[in-house]
Design a protein around this motif. Structure first.
Motif, mmCIF file in Angstrom:
data_model
loop_
_atom_site.group_PDB
_atom_site.id
_atom_site.type_symbol
_atom_site.label_atom_id
_atom_site.label_comp_id
_atom_site.label_asym_id
_atom_site.label_seq_id
_atom_site.Cartn_x
_atom_site.Cartn_y
_atom_site.Cartn_z
ATOM 1 N N MET A 1 1.001 -1.208 0.368
ATOM 2 C CA MET A 1 -0.200 0.310 0.195
ATOM 3 C C MET A 1 0.403 1.680 -0.051
ATOM 4 S SD MET A 1 -3.048 0.657 2.718
ATOM 5 C CE MET A 1 -4.303 2.729 2.573
ATOM 6 N N THR A 2 1.931 1.341 -0.459
ATOM 7 C CA THR A 2 2.612 2.510 -0.740
ATOM 8 C C THR A 2 1.916 2.805 -2.508
ATOM 9 O OG1 THR A 2 4.169 1.137 -0.048
ATOM 10 C CG2 THR A 2 5.132 3.349 -1.627
ATOM 11 N N GLN A 3 2.384 4.397 -2.046
ATOM 12 C CA GLN A 3 1.797 4.717 -3.331
ATOM 13 C C GLN A 3 3.192 5.949 -3.688
ATOM 14 O OE1 GLN A 3 -0.789 8.597 -0.912
ATOM 15 N NE2 GLN A 3 -1.970 8.309 -2.924
ATOM 16 N N THR A 4 3.153 5.838 -4.814
ATOM 17 C CA THR A 4 4.706 6.139 -5.543
ATOM 18 C C THR A 4 5.045 7.651 -5.232
ATOM 19 O OG1 THR A 4 4.914 4.381 -7.414
ATOM 20 C CG2 THR A 4 6.604 5.887 -7.628
ATOM 21 N N PRO A 5 5.971 8.380 -5.067
ATOM 22 C CA PRO A 5 6.777 9.729 -5.023
ATOM 23 C C PRO A 5 6.165 9.839 -6.099
ATOM 24 C CG PRO A 5 8.610 8.252 -4.310
ATOM 25 C CD PRO A 5 7.160 7.490 -4.450
ATOM 26 N N ASP A 6 6.068 11.052 -5.900
ATOM 27 C CA ASP A 6 6.598 12.275 -7.407
ATOM 28 C C ASP A 6 7.408 13.167 -7.003
ATOM 29 O OD1 ASP A 6 6.988 14.154 -9.083
ATOM 30 O OD2 ASP A 6 4.498 15.041 -8.968
ATOM 31 N N ALA A 7 8.856 12.803 -8.057
ATOM 32 C CA ALA A 7 10.481 13.510 -7.332
ATOM 33 C C ALA A 7 10.430 14.647 -7.210
ATOM 34 C CB ALA A 7 10.534 12.900 -8.689
ATOM 35 N N SER A 8 9.437 15.829 -7.480
ATOM 36 C CA SER A 8 9.181 17.092 -7.997
ATOM 37 C C SER A 8 8.734 17.324 -6.767
ATOM 38 C CB SER A 8 8.233 17.354 -8.675
ATOM 39 O OG SER A 8 6.953 17.239 -8.885
ATOM 40 N N ARG A 9 7.478 16.274 -5.969
ATOM 41 C CA ARG A 9 7.341 17.316 -4.736
ATOM 42 C C ARG A 9 7.920 16.836 -3.405
ATOM 43 N NH1 ARG A 9 1.619 16.406 -4.388
ATOM 44 N NH2 ARG A 9 2.016 17.019 -1.753
ATOM 45 N N PHE A 10 9.538 15.939 -3.969
ATOM 46 C CA PHE A 10 10.649 16.005 -3.431
ATOM 47 C C PHE A 10 11.942 16.946 -3.123
ATOM 48 C CE2 PHE A 10 7.223 12.587 -2.242
ATOM 49 C CZ PHE A 10 7.028 12.844 -1.137
ATOM 50 N N ALA A 11 12.115 17.467 -4.389
ATOM 51 C CA ALA A 11 13.046 18.295 -4.525
ATOM 52 C C ALA A 11 13.523 19.390 -3.883
ATOM 53 C CB ALA A 11 13.113 17.954 -6.876
ATOM 54 N N HIS A 12 12.347 19.730 -4.227
ATOM 55 C CA HIS A 12 12.848 20.893 -2.651
ATOM 56 C C HIS A 12 12.738 20.913 -1.266
ATOM 57 C CE1 HIS A 12 8.843 20.155 -1.893
ATOM 58 N NE2 HIS A 12 8.622 21.156 -1.032
ATOM 59 N N VAL A 13 12.946 19.686 -0.761
ATOM 60 C CA VAL A 13 13.072 19.309 0.432
ATOM 61 C C VAL A 13 14.496 19.301 1.315
ATOM 62 C CG1 VAL A 13 12.683 17.633 2.371
ATOM 63 C CG2 VAL A 13 10.912 18.228 0.641
ATOM 64 N N THR A 14 14.923 20.381 2.149
ATOM 65 C CA THR A 14 15.775 20.375 2.668
ATOM 66 C C THR A 14 15.741 19.307 4.055
ATOM 67 O OG1 THR A 14 15.654 22.693 3.579
ATOM 68 C CG2 THR A 14 16.997 22.654 1.416
ATOM 69 N N LEU A 101 16.635 0.887 5.441
ATOM 70 C CA LEU A 101 15.736 1.670 6.329
ATOM 71 C C LEU A 101 16.883 3.291 6.890
ATOM 72 C CD1 LEU A 101 13.236 4.208 7.162
ATOM 73 C CD2 LEU A 101 13.891 3.097 9.084
ATOM 74 N N GLY A 102 18.099 2.959 7.755
ATOM 75 C CA GLY A 102 19.343 3.350 7.463
ATOM 76 C C GLY A 102 20.045 4.090 6.280
ATOM 77 N N ALA A 103 20.480 3.729 5.221
ATOM 78 C CA ALA A 103 21.206 3.824 4.331
ATOM 79 C C ALA A 103 19.793 5.232 3.477
ATOM 80 C CB ALA A 103 20.908 2.848 3.715
ATOM 81 N N ALA A 104 18.599 5.028 3.580
ATOM 82 C CA ALA A 104 17.419 5.635 3.187
ATOM 83 C C ALA A 104 17.923 6.883 3.517
ATOM 84 C CB ALA A 104 16.554 5.482 2.797
ATOM 85 N N ILE A 105 17.292 7.140 4.677
ATOM 86 C CA ILE A 105 17.714 8.300 5.750
ATOM 87 C C ILE A 105 19.208 8.712 5.173
ATOM 88 C CG2 ILE A 105 17.399 9.205 8.116
ATOM 89 C CD1 ILE A 105 15.597 6.992 8.967
ATOM 90 N N HIS A 106 19.306 8.369 5.695
ATOM 91 C CA HIS A 106 21.527 8.547 5.701
ATOM 92 C C HIS A 106 21.780 9.573 4.243
ATOM 93 C CE1 HIS A 106 25.871 9.216 5.941
ATOM 94 N NE2 HIS A 106 25.809 8.566 5.260
ATOM 95 N N GLN A 107 20.803 9.005 3.096
ATOM 96 C CA GLN A 107 21.208 9.554 1.890
ATOM 97 C C GLN A 107 20.141 10.320 1.524
ATOM 98 O OE1 GLN A 107 22.183 6.216 -1.362
ATOM 99 N NE2 GLN A 107 21.157 4.997 0.443
ATOM 100 N N LEU A 108 18.964 10.582 2.691
ATOM 101 C CA LEU A 108 18.659 12.259 2.080
ATOM 102 C C LEU A 108 18.618 13.810 2.403
ATOM 103 C CD1 LEU A 108 15.558 10.915 4.416
ATOM 104 C CD2 LEU A 108 15.658 11.242 1.636
ATOM 105 N N PRO A 109 19.160 14.327 1.098
ATOM 106 C CA PRO A 109 19.756 15.695 1.261
ATOM 107 C C PRO A 109 19.079 16.659 2.259
ATOM 108 C CG PRO A 109 18.090 15.520 -0.787
ATOM 109 C CD PRO A 109 18.018 13.445 -0.186
ATOM 110 N N GLY A 110 19.612 17.195 3.056
ATOM 111 C CA GLY A 110 19.517 18.086 4.240
ATOM 112 C C GLY A 110 19.689 17.122 5.798
ATOM 113 N N ARG A 111 18.628 17.616 6.512
ATOM 114 C CA ARG A 111 18.528 17.549 8.220
ATOM 115 C C ARG A 111 17.508 16.930 7.780
ATOM 116 N NH1 ARG A 111 18.225 23.377 10.987
ATOM 117 N NH2 ARG A 111 16.349 23.589 9.645
ATOM 118 N N ARG A 112 17.282 15.585 9.487
ATOM 119 C CA ARG A 112 16.782 15.171 9.281
ATOM 120 C C ARG A 112 16.644 15.114 11.050
ATOM 121 N NH1 ARG A 112 21.848 12.157 7.240
ATOM 122 N NH2 ARG A 112 21.918 13.029 5.524
#
Length: 234
Positions: A1-14, A101-112
């Protein structure tokens, strides 16, 4: 039950903001159920109630005040430090380390950030057991919120002010829909995390709330996979 994220909705996220319980770790681990049992025991001992009456009151306080702690403080003037210490005295070994999950979070650009209605010690223990603690810049807990829980607007204001978070540059991940209402108004992208293979009849921990459907941009039952797709598409 996962919606595919639209890359453009997250490109600006810091700034990437995550709830903890039943969000960063999955519902099926039953970790929060341990806390739930301890909260019932606390209410039972405090007011000399049967377990059944204590649980009913606990849920009433939760519904009316956002957290059991907030309700107990307002009605009975309890010591919040004592409550937090006792209800979080649980076995964290139920949590299985999640390197994906750890690898995915680590690769997120910006602050977490972890933004939780629990306390910092609980968040640190849980995140450490998952193997993801070192990937976060800070934890905003119930103490930092002056013991006022989500979904209070003032609590989100404290968080965004403390960390200079601009809503339009942030995304919030939560397992309770009503806790996404304020972030949505602040301009954040919102993601509701539901149990794996979620069934519409399930309502004890994950709270389906039709009044807040418009506050949810995405729904996922696979947080690691959802984040992985965002990272891959950037």
């Amino acid at each position: 039950m996962t919606q595919t994220p639209d890359a453009s909705r997250f490109a600006h996220v810091t700034d990437w903001v995550f709830d903890l319980d039943n969000t960063l770790y999955p519902h099926h681990t039953n970790l929060f159920s341990q806390i739930d049992v301890r909260m019932t025991a606390y209410v039972s001992e405090l007011l000399t109630l049967s377990r059944e009456d204590a649980r009913a009151l606990q849920k009433e306080l939760y519904r009316e005040h956002g957290t059991t702690l907030n309700g107990l403080m307002k009605r009975y003037g309890i010591d919040p430090d004592d409550f937090l210490m006792k209800v979080h005295d649980i076995d964290y070994s139920w949590l299985v380390p999640d390197p994906v999950l750890g690898a995915a979070i680590h690769q997120l650009p910006g602050r977490r950030f972890i933004f939780t209605n629990g306390d910092r010690t609980h968040a640190e223990r849980a995140a450490r057991q998952l193997g993801i603690l070192d990937h976060f810049d800070d934890i905003f807990d119930i103490v930092a919120a002056d013991l006022t829980p989500k979904p209070s607007h003032a609590t989100y204001e404290k968080f965004t002010t403390l960390h200079s978070v601009i809503g339009t540059n942030a995304v919030m991940f939560e397992d309770i829909a009503r806790n996404l209402a304020v972030p949505k108004k602040m301009g954040m992208t919102t993601v509701l995390v539901v149990p794996n293979n979620f069934e519409p009849t399930f309502s004890e921990i994950w709270e389906s709330d039709p009044d807040h459907e418009d506050d949810v941009d995405y729904v996922t039952d696979d947080l690691a996979g959802f984040l992985g797709r965002i990272v891959a598409d950037r």
